[in-house]
Scaffold this active site. Structure first.
Site, short mmCIF file in Angstrom:
data_model
loop_
_atom_site.label_atom_id
_atom_site.label_comp_id
_atom_site.label_asym_id
_atom_site.label_seq_id
_atom_site.Cartn_x
_atom_site.Cartn_y
_atom_site.Cartn_z
N TYR A 138 -6.02 9.31 -8.67
CA TYR A 138 -6.20 7.87 -8.41
C TYR A 138 -7.51 7.71 -7.67
O TYR A 138 -7.63 8.07 -6.52
CB TYR A 138 -5.04 7.31 -7.58
CG TYR A 138 -5.05 5.81 -7.49
CD1 TYR A 138 -4.13 5.04 -8.20
CD2 TYR A 138 -5.98 5.13 -6.69
CE1 TYR A 138 -4.13 3.65 -8.13
CE2 TYR A 138 -6.00 3.75 -6.62
CZ TYR A 138 -5.07 3.02 -7.34
OH TYR A 138 -5.08 1.64 -7.27
N LYS A 245 -7.98 8.79 0.74
CA LYS A 245 -6.65 8.60 1.32
C LYS A 245 -6.29 9.66 2.37
O LYS A 245 -5.70 9.32 3.39
CB LYS A 245 -5.61 8.60 0.22
CG LYS A 245 -4.26 8.06 0.66
CD LYS A 245 -3.48 7.67 -0.55
CE LYS A 245 -2.13 7.12 -0.23
NZ LYS A 245 -1.35 7.01 -1.46
C1 LIG Z 1 -7.71 9.03 -3.39
C2 LIG Z 1 -8.01 7.59 -3.55
N1 LIG Z 1 -9.22 7.22 -3.95
C3 LIG Z 1 -9.56 5.92 -4.11
C4 LIG Z 1 -8.63 4.92 -3.89
C5 LIG Z 1 -9.01 3.49 -4.09
O1 LIG Z 1 -9.19 2.87 -2.86
P1 LIG Z 1 -9.13 1.29 -2.72
O2 LIG Z 1 -7.74 0.85 -3.03
O3 LIG Z 1 -9.53 1.04 -1.30
O4 LIG Z 1 -10.12 0.72 -3.66
C6 LIG Z 1 -7.35 5.26 -3.48
C7 LIG Z 1 -6.33 4.22 -3.25
O5 LIG Z 1 -5.17 4.46 -3.10
C8 LIG Z 1 -7.02 6.62 -3.31
O6 LIG Z 1 -5.80 7.01 -2.93
#
Ligand SMILES: Cc1ncc(COP(=O)(O)O)c(C=O)c1O
Length: 443
Positions: A138, A245
């Site tokens: 994600y 995260k």
């Molecule tokens: C590992 C990781 N990267 C990127 C994101 C995206 O972040 P945002 O929701 O702040 O755009 C998330 C969101 O859960 C995440 O867990």
């Protein structure tokens, strides 16, 4: 009744596109590890708002710094008129990030826009078109970040076609059905990909989460990141680690990749960096970060308030020694969860590092069939008992525990007690299924 009216307004005015709901909570206040609703009910929060509130809620010193900063300089667009909080934060992040090479920092507002930068600048810097990412990953919801992702939450839209997705080595559910030599299996798969659809000389970068969090709190084998680093070095491919995260101390180190002997070419941060204010960052090799001028700009990027909040957040993490607390308290929490696993046969596995913990819910331990329905019932029943917990995973069956790093032993003991009660109730069928059904979670 007031609480109900917020929910009704939410239903009436707020787009479903931003909703990821597990229970009918609305919040009015937060202090430490607790959230409060309009009726004054308290909830022990094991989510930290999707791992944002690492320093807990309502840290007074952040409020003071914000007030001070707002009065001194409420805004400047750092794109055209930079100010000192942005450069100070950048210098600090460069110092915190391993790598004895020239680094630069970019700032944005969310993990998504930061990973969008990766999708644009890594191919630009290397002059190669393709990227490699992992199933279950994600990386965000904007188009570039979505394209790098391999999670069911991004499957509703078509991303860019230049990203090849490989299976992530999940020791509990190995993609080949065989859990031995999982890293070697993954690298073998990658070599097949290199020799067919994604030649290494056309591959700009590999982006990876050192622990896949939304993918289901998956901890890959210990040698996995080192093997990726080796492949990248062999072929001149950049290695990017997404720490949005689980970074910023959650795993017992500033960054979760630091549990492995690797140095990434770029590190992506977001969520907890601002202590609740929206800010993201990419820290990486200068040649990547400077590969484009005026190429990934957001008017309010690196704004004085968010950068001031981030500087104070880092100071708090250091001063309160939250990183070693995360390690010790995480271990205590993990042991408590393992005791619960002995009691409940529908807990397939308990795993984690520091204060990112996962509890995988299955129909039975031998068959390992995911049980997303029971998982959502557990989140709902926990809410009724005053405990906030969400679930993650490509099968929607992993309870994710990411409390503020400030959580105390007493609060963990209380959380375990409430979780025990929850599991007991769900096992006994004390679940209001009509209510549970109203909250679609990740569906
Ligand atoms: C590992 C990781 N990267 C990127 C994101 C995206 O972040 P945002 O929701 O702040 O755009 C998330 C969101 O859960 C995440 O867990």
């Amino acid at each position: 009744m007031k609480e109900k009216s917020v929910l009704i307004q939410d239903q009436e005015f707020i787009s479903n596109a931003l909703k990821l709901r597990f229970h009918p909570i609305t919040v009015t206040e937060g202090k430490g590890c607790y959230l409060f609703d309009e009726n004054g009910r308290s909830f022990l929060d094991l989510t930290a708002g999707w791992a944002v509130a690492n320093i807990g809620y309502g840290q007074e010193s952040v409020a003071e710094k914000l007030k001070e900063q707002y009065i001194k300089l409420s805004f400047t667009t750092q794109l055209s008129a930079p100010s000192q909080t942005m450069t100070e934060l950048a210098e600090k992040l460069i110092e915190m990030t391993p790598g004895d090479f020239s680094k630069k920092v970019w700032f944005g507002h969310s993990g998504s826009d930061a990973n969008d930068l990766i999708s644009k600048l890594v191919p630009a810097a290397s002059g190669r078109p393709k990227m490699i990412a992992f199933m279950g990953a994600y990386h965000g919801q904007t188009m570039g970040a979505l394209s790098l992702s391999g999670h069911s939450a991004q499957a509703k839209f078509e991303g860019k076609g230049n990203v090849i997705k490989l299976p992530y080595p999940n020791p509990y559910r190995p993609f080949s059905g065989i859990s031995e030599h999982l890293t070697e299996q993954t690298i073998h798969f990658m070599n097949e990909v290199f020799s067919t659809i994604c030649p290494p000389e056309e591959t700009a970068g590999i982006i990876v989460e050192a622990i896949q969090s939304d993918g289901g709190v998956i901890l890959p084998p210990d040698d996995f990141l080192a093997a990726l680093r080796q492949i990248c070095d062999q072929h001149g491919i950049y290695l990017i680690v997404d720490e949005v995260k689980v970074g910023m101390g959650r795993t017992g180190k500033w960054f979760s990749f630091e549990h492995s002997p690797i140095i990434p070419d770029a590190v992506v941060l977001g969520k907890s960096l601002g202590g609740g204010l929206p800010i993201s960052a990419v820290i990486g090799r200068q040649e990547i970060l400077d590969s484009v001028t005026a190429g990934h700009m957001f008017t309010a990027s690196g704004n004085p308030l968010c950068t001031a909040a981030a500087i104070e957040t880092i100071r708090i993490i250091e001063e309160k020694d939250l990183i070693s607390q995360a390690e010790k308290n995480g271990q205590y929490f993990l042991e408590g969860l393992r005791s619960l696993q002995k009691k409940y046969p529908f807990i397939g596995e308990v795993r984690g590092k520091g204060l990112v913990l996962g509890v995988e819910i299955v129909t039975d331990r031998l068959e390992k069939k995911p049980d997303p329905v029971k998982t959502s019932a557990i989140c709902y029943r926990a809410y009724e008992l005053g405990l906030l917990i969400y679930y993650v995973g490509i099968h929607g069956n992993v309870l994710e525990i990411t409390p503020p790093l400030t959580i105390s032993r007493e609060e963990i003991t209380e959380a375990l007690h409430l979780l025990d009660q929850t599991l007991q109730d769900v096992a006994a069928g004390h679940v209001d299924w009509e209510q549970v059904k109203q909250f679609s979670g990740w569906a």
